[in-house]
Design a protein around this motif. Structure first.
Motif, PDB file in Angstrom:
ATOM      1  N   ILE A   8       0.856  -1.184   0.000  1.00  0.00           N
ATOM      2  CA  ILE A   8       0.000   0.000   0.000  1.00  0.00           C
ATOM      3  C   ILE A   8       0.895   1.239   0.000  1.00  0.00           C
ATOM      4  CG2 ILE A   8      -1.838   1.268   1.194  1.00  0.00           C
ATOM      5  CD1 ILE A   8      -2.695  -1.506   0.287  1.00  0.00           C
ATOM      6  N   LEU A   9       0.691   2.145  -0.955  1.00  0.00           N
ATOM      7  CA  LEU A   9       1.493   3.361  -1.034  1.00  0.00           C
ATOM      8  C   LEU A   9       0.936   4.398  -0.065  1.00  0.00           C
ATOM      9  CD1 LEU A   9       2.047   3.696  -4.892  1.00  0.00           C
ATOM     10  CD2 LEU A   9       3.479   2.531  -3.192  1.00  0.00           C
ATOM     11  N   VAL A  10       1.794   4.880   0.826  1.00  0.00           N
ATOM     12  CA  VAL A  10       1.360   5.796   1.883  1.00  0.00           C
ATOM     13  C   VAL A  10       2.187   7.073   1.833  1.00  0.00           C
ATOM     14  CG1 VAL A  10       1.086   6.113   4.381  1.00  0.00           C
ATOM     15  CG2 VAL A  10       0.707   3.851   3.362  1.00  0.00           C
ATOM     16  N   SER A  11       1.513   8.205   1.741  1.00  0.00           N
ATOM     17  CA  SER A  11       2.205   9.490   1.795  1.00  0.00           C
ATOM     18  C   SER A  11       2.760   9.689   3.200  1.00  0.00           C
ATOM     19  CB  SER A  11       1.222  10.615   1.455  1.00  0.00           C
ATOM     20  OG  SER A  11       1.847  11.869   1.585  1.00  0.00           O
ATOM     21  N   SER A  12       4.016  10.092   3.297  1.00  0.00           N
ATOM     22  CA  SER A  12       4.686  10.170   4.597  1.00  0.00           C
ATOM     23  C   SER A  12       4.041  11.181   5.544  1.00  0.00           C
ATOM     24  CB  SER A  12       6.169  10.515   4.410  1.00  0.00           C
ATOM     25  OG  SER A  12       6.318  11.769   3.762  1.00  0.00           O
ATOM     26  N   ASP A  13       3.337  12.197   5.008  1.00  0.00           N
ATOM     27  CA  ASP A  13       2.736  13.179   5.909  1.00  0.00           C
ATOM     28  C   ASP A  13       1.588  12.585   6.728  1.00  0.00           C
ATOM     29  OD1 ASP A  13       1.112  13.036   3.690  1.00  0.00           O
ATOM     30  OD2 ASP A  13       1.250  15.165   3.184  1.00  0.00           O
ATOM     31  N   ILE A  14       1.081  11.421   6.340  1.00  0.00           N
ATOM     32  CA  ILE A  14       0.088  10.716   7.147  1.00  0.00           C
ATOM     33  C   ILE A  14       0.714  10.286   8.476  1.00  0.00           C
ATOM     34  CG2 ILE A  14      -1.248   8.547   7.301  1.00  0.00           C
ATOM     35  CD1 ILE A  14      -1.836   8.880   4.296  1.00  0.00           C
ATOM     36  N   LEU A  15       2.022  10.057   8.448  1.00  0.00           N
ATOM     37  CA  LEU A  15       2.740   9.623   9.644  1.00  0.00           C
ATOM     38  C   LEU A  15       3.342  10.782  10.430  1.00  0.00           C
ATOM     39  CD1 LEU A  15       4.683   6.561   8.161  1.00  0.00           C
ATOM     40  CD2 LEU A  15       2.353   6.659   9.044  1.00  0.00           C
ATOM     41  N   THR A  16       3.438  11.944   9.809  1.00  0.00           N
ATOM     42  CA  THR A  16       4.125  13.061  10.463  1.00  0.00           C
ATOM     43  C   THR A  16       3.216  14.221  10.853  1.00  0.00           C
ATOM     44  OG1 THR A  16       4.679  14.042   8.302  1.00  0.00           O
ATOM     45  CG2 THR A  16       6.293  12.530   9.292  1.00  0.00           C
ATOM     46  N   GLU A  17       2.085  14.380  10.149  1.00  0.00           N
ATOM     47  CA  GLU A  17       1.195  15.517  10.431  1.00  0.00           C
ATOM     48  C   GLU A  17       0.227  15.186  11.574  1.00  0.00           C
ATOM     49  OE1 GLU A  17       1.328  18.524   9.032  1.00  0.00           O
ATOM     50  OE2 GLU A  17       3.054  17.896   7.828  1.00  0.00           O
ATOM     51  N   ARG A 137      -7.267  10.313   1.910  1.00  0.00           N
ATOM     52  CA  ARG A 137      -7.982  10.003   0.673  1.00  0.00           C
ATOM     53  C   ARG A 137      -7.367   8.742   0.069  1.00  0.00           C
ATOM     54  NH1 ARG A 137     -12.859  12.056   0.779  1.00  0.00           N
ATOM     55  NH2 ARG A 137     -13.042  14.273   0.294  1.00  0.00           N
ATOM     56  N   MET A 138      -8.205   7.772  -0.224  1.00  0.00           N
ATOM     57  CA  MET A 138      -7.746   6.507  -0.780  1.00  0.00           C
ATOM     58  C   MET A 138      -8.031   6.476  -2.279  1.00  0.00           C
ATOM     59  SD  MET A 138      -8.724   2.677   0.567  1.00  0.00           S
ATOM     60  CE  MET A 138     -10.485   2.896   0.241  1.00  0.00           C
ATOM     61  N   LYS A 139      -7.041   6.063  -3.060  1.00  0.00           N
ATOM     62  CA  LYS A 139      -7.205   6.014  -4.513  1.00  0.00           C
ATOM     63  C   LYS A 139      -6.649   4.709  -5.059  1.00  0.00           C
ATOM     64  CE  LYS A 139      -6.414   8.663  -8.746  1.00  0.00           C
ATOM     65  NZ  LYS A 139      -5.871   9.901  -9.335  1.00  0.00           N
ATOM     66  N   GLU A 140      -7.415   4.097  -5.940  1.00  0.00           N
ATOM     67  CA  GLU A 140      -6.960   2.886  -6.622  1.00  0.00           C
ATOM     68  C   GLU A 140      -6.283   3.298  -7.926  1.00  0.00           C
ATOM     69  OE1 GLU A 140      -7.114  -0.079  -5.279  1.00  0.00           O
ATOM     70  OE2 GLU A 140      -8.224   0.663  -3.542  1.00  0.00           O
ATOM     71  N   LEU A 141      -4.976   3.052  -8.035  1.00  0.00           N
ATOM     72  CA  LEU A 141      -4.233   3.421  -9.235  1.00  0.00           C
ATOM     73  C   LEU A 141      -4.516   2.443 -10.368  1.00  0.00           C
ATOM     74  CD1 LEU A 141      -0.818   4.301  -7.532  1.00  0.00           C
ATOM     75  CD2 LEU A 141      -2.789   5.792  -7.964  1.00  0.00           C
ATOM     76  N   SER A 142      -4.189   2.858 -11.586  1.00  0.00           N
ATOM     77  CA  SER A 142      -4.449   2.012 -12.755  1.00  0.00           C
ATOM     78  C   SER A 142      -3.703   0.688 -12.671  1.00  0.00           C
ATOM     79  CB  SER A 142      -4.046   2.757 -14.037  1.00  0.00           C
ATOM     80  OG  SER A 142      -2.675   3.139 -13.986  1.00  0.00           O
ATOM     81  N   SER A 143      -2.618   0.675 -11.894  1.00  0.00           N
ATOM     82  CA  SER A 143      -1.822  -0.547 -11.713  1.00  0.00           C
ATOM     83  C   SER A 143      -2.484  -1.530 -10.746  1.00  0.00           C
ATOM     84  CB  SER A 143      -0.438  -0.185 -11.178  1.00  0.00           C
ATOM     85  OG  SER A 143      -0.543   0.480  -9.926  1.00  0.00           O
ATOM     86  N   ALA A 147      -3.338   3.720  -3.062  1.00  0.00           N
ATOM     87  CA  ALA A 147      -2.515   4.825  -2.574  1.00  0.00           C
ATOM     88  C   ALA A 147      -3.299   5.633  -1.548  1.00  0.00           C
ATOM     89  CB  ALA A 147      -2.090   5.729  -3.732  1.00  0.00           C
ATOM     90  N   LEU A 148      -2.634   6.010  -0.462  1.00  0.00           N
ATOM     91  CA  LEU A 148      -3.243   6.811   0.599  1.00  0.00           C
ATOM     92  C   LEU A 148      -2.541   8.156   0.696  1.00  0.00           C
ATOM     93  CD1 LEU A 148      -3.526   4.089   3.427  1.00  0.00           C
ATOM     94  CD2 LEU A 148      -5.197   4.650   1.649  1.00  0.00           C
ATOM     95  N   ASN A 149      -3.319   9.238   0.609  1.00  0.00           N
ATOM     96  CA  ASN A 149      -2.773  10.588   0.690  1.00  0.00           C
ATOM     97  C   ASN A 149      -3.494  11.401   1.758  1.00  0.00           C
ATOM     98  OD1 ASN A 149      -0.831  10.762  -1.690  1.00  0.00           O
ATOM     99  ND2 ASN A 149      -2.683  10.037  -2.706  1.00  0.00           N
ATOM    100  N   TYR A 150      -2.783  12.354   2.332  1.00  0.00           N
ATOM    101  CA  TYR A 150      -3.361  13.241   3.331  1.00  0.00           C
ATOM    102  C   TYR A 150      -4.018  14.424   2.625  1.00  0.00           C
ATOM    103  CZ  TYR A 150      -3.421  16.717   7.153  1.00  0.00           C
ATOM    104  OH  TYR A 150      -3.788  17.669   8.066  1.00  0.00           O
ATOM    105  N   HIS A 151      -5.307  14.620   2.877  1.00  0.00           N
ATOM    106  CA  HIS A 151      -6.051  15.706   2.237  1.00  0.00           C
ATOM    107  C   HIS A 151      -6.203  16.868   3.212  1.00  0.00           C
ATOM    108  CE1 HIS A 151      -9.829  17.768   0.857  1.00  0.00           C
ATOM    109  NE2 HIS A 151      -9.169  17.694  -0.273  1.00  0.00           N
ATOM    110  N   ARG A 152      -5.722  18.035   2.808  1.00  0.00           N
ATOM    111  CA  ARG A 152      -5.834  19.225   3.653  1.00  0.00           C
ATOM    112  C   ARG A 152      -7.064  20.032   3.258  1.00  0.00           C
ATOM    113  NH1 ARG A 152      -0.576  17.885   3.132  1.00  0.00           N
ATOM    114  NH2 ARG A 152       0.803  18.178   4.939  1.00  0.00           N
ATOM    115  N   PHE A 173      -4.890   8.891  14.827  1.00  0.00           N
ATOM    116  CA  PHE A 173      -6.291   9.268  14.943  1.00  0.00           C
ATOM    117  C   PHE A 173      -7.190   8.286  14.192  1.00  0.00           C
ATOM    118  CE2 PHE A 173      -9.898  11.667  13.067  1.00  0.00           C
ATOM    119  CZ  PHE A 173     -10.598  11.891  14.238  1.00  0.00           C
ATOM    120  N   LEU A 174      -6.672   7.744  13.091  1.00  0.00           N
ATOM    121  CA  LEU A 174      -7.464   6.856  12.237  1.00  0.00           C
ATOM    122  C   LEU A 174      -7.139   5.374  12.455  1.00  0.00           C
ATOM    123  CD1 LEU A 174      -7.331   8.949   8.950  1.00  0.00           C
ATOM    124  CD2 LEU A 174      -9.254   8.717  10.520  1.00  0.00           C
ATOM    125  N   ARG A 175      -6.627   5.039  13.610  1.00  0.00           N
ATOM    126  CA  ARG A 175      -6.242   3.643  13.883  1.00  0.00           C
ATOM    127  C   ARG A 175      -7.394   2.665  13.614  1.00  0.00           C
ATOM    128  NH1 ARG A 175      -2.544   0.904  18.244  1.00  0.00           N
ATOM    129  NH2 ARG A 175      -3.119  -1.254  17.879  1.00  0.00           N
TER     130      ARG A 175
END
Length: 202
Positions: A8-17, A137-143, A147-152, A173-175
């Motif tokens: 699962i691709l995770v944006s690092s700001d999910i872990l730092t923000e 925000r969760m997104k299914e890539l064409s592959s 992918a998980l991204n932090y939405h501001r 927070f989202l455990r």
């Protein structure tokens, strides 16, 4: 930075923000802001329809009329499936109630009717992943990779401040919803990576 956590691709700001919903301030505005409903999958539409009778009494008359006319979801202008909305903004599954937070009553707070019956033990399904995982925000890539991204979002400024004050990161927070969606083992791996990143940053 993008991290690969067990596929699962995770944006690092999910872990730092920092992030912690502050309902006393925002009163659940994410359920009623924006110009489209919450993104849903076909499987989630099935879950919604299966429990519709249980949430029906919690919906407003306007919301019931919208569901009767167009169903529980529609395709928005970007071609995505989203929950139906009332008056161009409110999710049809929004309900309002007074809730107790830290011993104080927060009046007229927006709540999800599906989460309400889930918390009452009347349903095994909580709510769409796009809602449960917000601000992720969760997104299914064409592959086929997720992918998980932090939405501001500006309306969540109080949540960022509350998270910083309490020392709670987005992933912490989202455990519950992250574990429900990806499993306990995956979440433990996420925690391990977060701990390693924190050690490196010190």
């Amino acid at each position: 930075m993008i991290l690969d956590i067990d596929g699962i691709l995770v944006s690092s700001d999910i872990l730092t923000e920092y992030f912690c919903c502050n309902l006393a301030q925002c009163k659940g505005r994410c359920c009623i802001e924006g110009d489209a409903g919450a993104p849903v999958t076909l499987d989630e539409i099935g879950e919604i329809e299966q429990s519709l009778d249980l949430v029906w009494p919690h919906l407003s008359a306007q919301a019931q009329a919208v569901v009767d006319k167009q169903g529980v979801a529609y395709t928005d202008k970007e071609g995505d499936l989203v929950t139906s909305i009332v008056n161009g903004k409110d999710c049809v599954f929004t309900c309002y109630d007074n809730i107790e937070i830290d011993g104080k009553t927060v009046e007229n707070c927006c709540l999800c009717a599906y989460e309400r019956i889930y918390r009452q033990g009347k349903s095994q399904w909580c709510k769409p992943a796009s809602c449960a995982l917000y601000p992720i925000r969760m997104k299914e890539l064409s592959s086929g990779i997720t992918a998980l991204n932090y939405h501001r979002w500006d309306i969540c400024r109080d949540a960022v401040e509350e998270g910083r004050k309490k020392g709670i990161k987005v992933y912490q927070f989202l455990r519950e919803p992250l574990t429900r969606r990806f499993g306990e083992d995956w979440y433990k791996e996420l925690e391990t990576v977060a701990d390693e990143m924190e050690k490196i940053s010190k």
